[in-house]
Design a protein around this motif. Structure first.
Motif, PDB file in Angstrom:
ATOM      1  N   UNK A 419       0.840  -1.198   0.000  1.00  0.00           N
ATOM      2  CA  UNK A 419       0.000   0.000   0.000  1.00  0.00           C
ATOM      3  C   UNK A 419       0.875   1.248   0.000  1.00  0.00           C
ATOM      4  N   UNK A 420       1.921   1.238   0.843  1.00  0.00           N
ATOM      5  CA  UNK A 420       2.830   2.389   0.889  1.00  0.00           C
ATOM      6  C   UNK A 420       3.495   2.602  -0.462  1.00  0.00           C
ATOM      7  N   UNK A 421       3.987   1.525  -1.074  1.00  0.00           N
ATOM      8  CA  UNK A 421       4.709   1.669  -2.339  1.00  0.00           C
ATOM      9  C   UNK A 421       3.791   2.201  -3.445  1.00  0.00           C
ATOM     10  N   UNK A 422       2.635   1.564  -3.609  1.00  0.00           N
ATOM     11  CA  UNK A 422       1.728   1.983  -4.681  1.00  0.00           C
ATOM     12  C   UNK A 422       1.204   3.395  -4.430  1.00  0.00           C
ATOM     13  N   UNK A 423       0.918   3.696  -3.169  1.00  0.00           N
ATOM     14  CA  UNK A 423       0.390   5.025  -2.858  1.00  0.00           C
ATOM     15  C   UNK A 423       1.423   6.113  -3.112  1.00  0.00           C
ATOM     16  N   UNK A 424       2.676   5.871  -2.691  1.00  0.00           N
ATOM     17  CA  UNK A 424       3.700   6.886  -2.919  1.00  0.00           C
ATOM     18  C   UNK A 424       3.962   7.086  -4.402  1.00  0.00           C
ATOM     19  N   UNK A 425       3.848   6.019  -5.192  1.00  0.00           N
ATOM     20  CA  UNK A 425       4.089   6.157  -6.624  1.00  0.00           C
ATOM     21  C   UNK A 425       2.904   6.806  -7.335  1.00  0.00           C
ATOM     22  N   UNK A 426       1.689   6.356  -7.031  1.00  0.00           N
ATOM     23  CA  UNK A 426       0.506   6.931  -7.683  1.00  0.00           C
ATOM     24  C   UNK A 426       0.249   8.359  -7.212  1.00  0.00           C
ATOM     25  N   UNK A 427       0.188   8.534  -5.880  1.00  0.00           N
ATOM     26  CA  UNK A 427      -0.049   9.871  -5.342  1.00  0.00           C
ATOM     27  C   UNK A 427       1.145  10.787  -5.601  1.00  0.00           C
ATOM     28  N   UNK A 428       2.369  10.243  -5.449  1.00  0.00           N
ATOM     29  CA  UNK A 428       3.546  11.066  -5.686  1.00  0.00           C
ATOM     30  C   UNK A 428       3.607  11.591  -7.105  1.00  0.00           C
ATOM     31  N   UNK A 433       3.329  16.211 -10.213  1.00  0.00           N
ATOM     32  CA  UNK A 433       2.909  16.907 -11.426  1.00  0.00           C
ATOM     33  C   UNK A 433       2.169  18.199 -11.087  1.00  0.00           C
ATOM     34  N   UNK A 434       1.287  18.121 -10.054  1.00  0.00           N
ATOM     35  CA  UNK A 434       0.553  19.320  -9.661  1.00  0.00           C
ATOM     36  C   UNK A 434       1.460  20.414  -9.129  1.00  0.00           C
ATOM     37  N   UNK A 435       2.410  20.046  -8.276  1.00  0.00           N
ATOM     38  CA  UNK A 435       3.340  21.029  -7.731  1.00  0.00           C
ATOM     39  C   UNK A 435       4.260  21.576  -8.818  1.00  0.00           C
ATOM     40  N   UNK A 436       4.725  20.701  -9.700  1.00  0.00           N
ATOM     41  CA  UNK A 436       5.594  21.110 -10.798  1.00  0.00           C
ATOM     42  C   UNK A 436       4.871  22.110 -11.708  1.00  0.00           C
ATOM     43  N   UNK A 437       3.622  21.790 -12.052  1.00  0.00           N
ATOM     44  CA  UNK A 437       2.836  22.678 -12.923  1.00  0.00           C
ATOM     45  C   UNK A 437       2.532  24.004 -12.236  1.00  0.00           C
TER      46      UNK A 437
END
Length: 549
Positions: A419-428, A433-437
């Motif tokens: 859960x941690x791995x998938x969440x950090x990759x999907x949410x990250x 992208x949102x912060x970069x934009x």
């Protein structure tokens, strides 16, 4: 081995993964080929949407802002569903999970061919994200299935991750040719064809049965609902926030606040359960917090590749077909990174993989920060290849380290780590992208204001530039006033393009600084561990000397 439900003994030690005799080489290769097909089906399906938002908007007759909702609703189940999928797989059996999951994916791919309006597109993308969550799990399972225990981590994990992570970039390679031949219909038909081929492979190559256990509890659904609401709110907020400039739409702030409240509720529930779906106490231990922060930080840094170069070139008027070579090189570099992991990956070497990855990202981001309005994809081949290679140097060792930590405490901790791995990759990815934009939008506005202040008619250089452009338009526009207006408009457009390039250069340089700071912190951490080991060995030697005397 029986596939009937079993109740685990409450005090029994956790059993390790079952051992199976190795498969014949041709059949083993068939399973690995099925894994590649499943991974590409999921990755291309996601990439076809993320890389073709303007075309999808035009096809549906909506704005690009509305079309961005399609990416948001796709990512919500993609991030949240793994929480329940592992338990569903354990309780109802691996074969049933694989067969039902792939059938749902084919049905969704078939429905996408007939999308005709925005509402139906939103529903199909939501279902597609849900189906893709199971498909990426199946890709891992099929890659690991034929391998012996010692090769699962060293060979299976890097290969599966390399193919899965290459999918979105590969979509940018093939999309221009497919759209050029038949528009979006060909994209949907390609996704449908790959889904049907994946369905055939899943039924021809069944996974070995695993023991079934009754693990789903009623309170799991409450936690999952809150997790889905929390993740969904964060994803929508960070997808739509940069589009609406965050503060212009009050609902974005309320949505983010509600997301935090929902995730807080998950923590409160899980901390007071005897058999939690997520072990919060373990996840908040220093080792896991360090790993989680590392995973999240790297995903933020790597968002430069998905949100940086492609969008900058789009702002410069570069067509998607002109970026095919660039993304082909990125795909090749990512696969080469996976092969490098296979050659050198080993427990204990994670920090060195991460250090090399950070150095490559630093170099690539610094090279990109020197871009100009004349920069084209061919000039970024090396820098983007370095970043793609670095991404694959980081992810498999990080996942291996987490899996080893989880399995050391027992298989029940595997769910929490996944859960941690998938969440950090999907949410990250979404948050990055949102912060970069958002950063680019802020810097672009600042640079455009500074350039606009210089473009005054009283400035001699500006007046000369307008006169030169007007003279070039003399043969096309007879009226002098119209020529001057067109020349001023052309100069303003050039200033806008220049402001975008300067903003992206600022973002690339920020990535360079973050990667440099992270590399320095990693080196300090390595030095601290080395110093602690030397001091400990010195104390041991002193104790032995004293005991001998």
């Amino acid at each position: 081995m029986s596939d009937a439900p079993q109740q685990p003994a409450p005090d029994a030690p956790p059993a390790g993964p079952p051992q199976h005799p190795p498969l014949p080489v041709p059949r083993a290769l068939a399973y690995m080929g099925a894994s590649v097909m499943l991974a590409l089906s999921q990755g291309l399906g996601q990439g076809f949407v993320s890389s073709n938002i303007p075309q999808i908007a035009g096809d549906l007759g909506i704005t690009t802002s509305q079309a961005s909702w399609l990416m948001a609703v796709y990512m919500i189940p993609r991030a949240a569903l793994p929480v329940m999928l592992i338990k569903i797989r354990t309780q109802f059996g691996l074969r049933r999970f694989a067969e039902i999951g792939i059938v749902i994916y084919v049905a969704v791919a078939f429905a996408s061919v007939w999308i005709s309006d925005f509402r139906s597109a939103v529903v199909v993308q939501l279902l597609s994200g849900a189906a893709a969550a199971s498909l990426s799990t199946l890709a891992f399972l099929y890659m690991l299935e034929p391998l012996s225990q010692q090769w699962k981590m060293r060979l299976g994990l890097p290969l599966a991750m390399a193919v899965i992570m290459s999918g979105p970039s590969l979509a940018r390679v093939v999309s221009p040719a497919l759209i050029g031949d038949g528009g979006l219909t060909w994209l949907h038909l390609t996704a449908l064809g790959m889904a049907m081929l994946s369905l055939t492979l899943v039924y021809l190559l069944p996974l070995r049965p695993m023991p079934r256990m009754k693990v789903i509890q009623p309170l799991d659904f409450v936690s999952f609902l809150l997790i889905a609401c929390g993740f969904g709110g964060l994803i929508i907020g960070f997808v739509m926030g940069p589009i609406h400039y965050w503060v212009e739409q009050p609902w974005i702030g309320w949505l983010l606040a509600a997301s935090v409240a929902a995730l807080t509720g998950v923590v409160m529930i899980e901390l007071n359960r005897k058999a939690p779906i997520i072990d919060i106490r373990w996840l908040t231990s220093p080792a896991m917090l360090h790993l989680t922060a590392t995973l999240f930080l790297f995903r933020l840094i790597l968002s430069e590749q998905s949100s940086g170069a492609p969008r900058m070139f789009s702002a410069l008027g570069v067509a998607p077909s002109q970026m095919v070579t660039l993304f082909s090189i990125i795909v090749i570099a990512s696969l080469m990174g996976g092969l490098a992991c296979i050659a050198w990956i080993k427990p204990g070497r994670e920090k060195w993989f991460h250090l090399v990855a950070l150095i490559l990202i630093m170099a690539g981001a610094f090279m990109d920060s020197q871009s100009t309005v004349d920069t084209r994809p061919g000039q970024m081949l090396l820098s983007q290849a370095m970043i793609g290679f670095a991404g694959m140097l980081f992810l498999p060792p990080a996942m291996m380290a987490g899996l080893i930590k989880a399995l050391a405490r027992g298989p029940q901790y595997l769910l929490s780590f996944v859960i941690v791995f998938i969440s950090t990759q999907s949410l990250g990815g979404v948050l990055g992208s949102g912060l970069f934009t958002s950063f680019i939008n802020h810097r672009q506005a600042a640079h455009l204001q500074a350039l606009s202040e210089q473009l005054t008619l009283t400035d001699s250089q500006t007046a000369s530039a307008i006169a030169a452009r007007a003279a070039m338009l003399a043969a096309q526009i007879p009226d002098a006033a119209a020529r001057k207006a067109q020349a001023m408009s052309s100069l303003a457009q050039e200033a806008s393009r220049q402001s975008y390039v300067l903003a992206y250069n600022d973002a690339y340089f920020l990535i360079f600084l973050i990667a440099g700071f992270t590399a320095s912190a990693l080196l300090l951490h390595v030095f601290r561990d080395w110093l602690a080991a030397r001091l400990a060995s010195g104390r041991d030697a002193t104790s032995e000397t004293e005991s001998a005397s």
